[in-house]
Design a protein around this motif. Structure first.
Motif, PDB file in Angstrom:
ATOM      1  N   GLY A   1      80.817  19.383  26.573  1.00 59.34           N
ATOM      2  CA  GLY A   1      80.986  17.968  26.881  1.00 59.34           C
ATOM      3  C   GLY A   1      81.318  17.043  25.742  1.00 59.34           C
ATOM      4  N   THR A   2      81.615  17.564  24.560  1.00 64.80           N
ATOM      5  CA  THR A   2      81.854  16.689  23.414  1.00 64.80           C
ATOM      6  C   THR A   2      83.261  16.114  23.381  1.00 64.80           C
ATOM      7  OG1 THR A   2      80.242  17.903  22.078  1.00 64.80           O
ATOM      8  CG2 THR A   2      81.837  16.532  20.894  1.00 64.80           C
TER       9      THR A   2
ATOM     10  N   GLY B   1      75.739  10.689  24.530  1.00 56.88           N
ATOM     11  CA  GLY B   1      75.684  11.048  25.934  1.00 56.88           C
ATOM     12  C   GLY B   1      76.532  10.196  26.853  1.00 56.88           C
ATOM     13  N   SER B   2      77.276   9.237  26.314  1.00 58.24           N
ATOM     14  CA  SER B   2      78.084   8.357  27.162  1.00 58.24           C
ATOM     15  C   SER B   2      79.572   8.574  26.896  1.00 58.24           C
ATOM     16  CB  SER B   2      77.720   6.886  26.922  1.00 58.24           C
ATOM     17  OG  SER B   2      77.996   6.525  25.579  1.00 58.24           O
TER      18      SER B   2
END
Length: 202
Positions: A101-102, A177-178
């Motif tokens: 997810g990066t 995380g956003s």
């Protein structure tokens, strides 16, 4: 179920190019095809491995007619897609699903307000030659379940409307995380695609 989405190149009618060719048509014949975005097709497979295998089977056509291929696996994320390269890395245990997810590629989605069919759209059902497929049947008719499937798309409303068009992608890193905001133009919504680090850096 793992979802696959193929986005056609701007100068082709993707559905016609795939379904008018026997090998590609046979590879897709067991799937119900839908149109989540303009000039794109989507289908469901049983796993990331099955999705990657299908993309590999279609590789000759993907390199010629497809602008991008996405895979969405609910066990990784219910809303975000994986690029083909990242999905293959996950399938081959080269990347842990938790570490996908990066690096992100965010597409804007624009949509016509009136929802009326546009005969000038490149993927219109009246595409030239669509009735001249192998065996004398229409390649577009091979996916007549489209209208029903479109209603099951997450973005579909109660009334049938034309699918949105993917526009300029923005490459970003997820921070704290956003997901950073898409700011290349005003859009109706966005589509987040997780990519490999090498794709991010190119």
């Amino acid at each position: 179920m793992t979802r696959v989405c193929l986005v056609g190149s701007p100068d082709v009618v993707l559905r016609y190019e795939l379904l008018s060719r026997e090998t590609a048509r046979e590879a897709l014949s067991t799937y119900d095809l839908s149109e989540p975005f303009e000039n794109a097709i989507a289908l469901e497979t049983v796993s990331v491995g099955a999705a990657v295998s299908l993309l590999n089977d279609l590789n000759w056509y993907l390199t010629r007619f497809v602008d991008a291929a996405f895979v969405r696996e609910p066990s990784i994320d219910a809303d975000e897609w994986l690029s083909r390269e990242l999905a293959e890395a996950v399938r081959n245990d080269g990347v842990d699903p938790a570490d996908t997810g990066t690096f992100l590629k965010i597409y804007g989605v624009t949509r016509e307000d009136d929802g009326a069919a546009d005969p000038e759209r490149p993927d219109a059902a009246t595409a030239p030659g669509e009735t001249g497929g192998t065996g004398g049947s229409s390649p577009v008719a091979a996916s007549s379940a489209d209208a029903a499937d479109a209603a099951s798309e997450p973005d579909a409303g109660a009334a049938r409307t034309e699918p949105g068009k993917l526009v300029e992608p923005l490459y970003v890193r997820r921070t704290d995380g956003s997901v950073p905001e898409y700011d290349l133009r005003d859009v109706d919504e966005t589509v987040v695609v997780r990519v490999t680090e090498s794709e991010f850096e190119t």
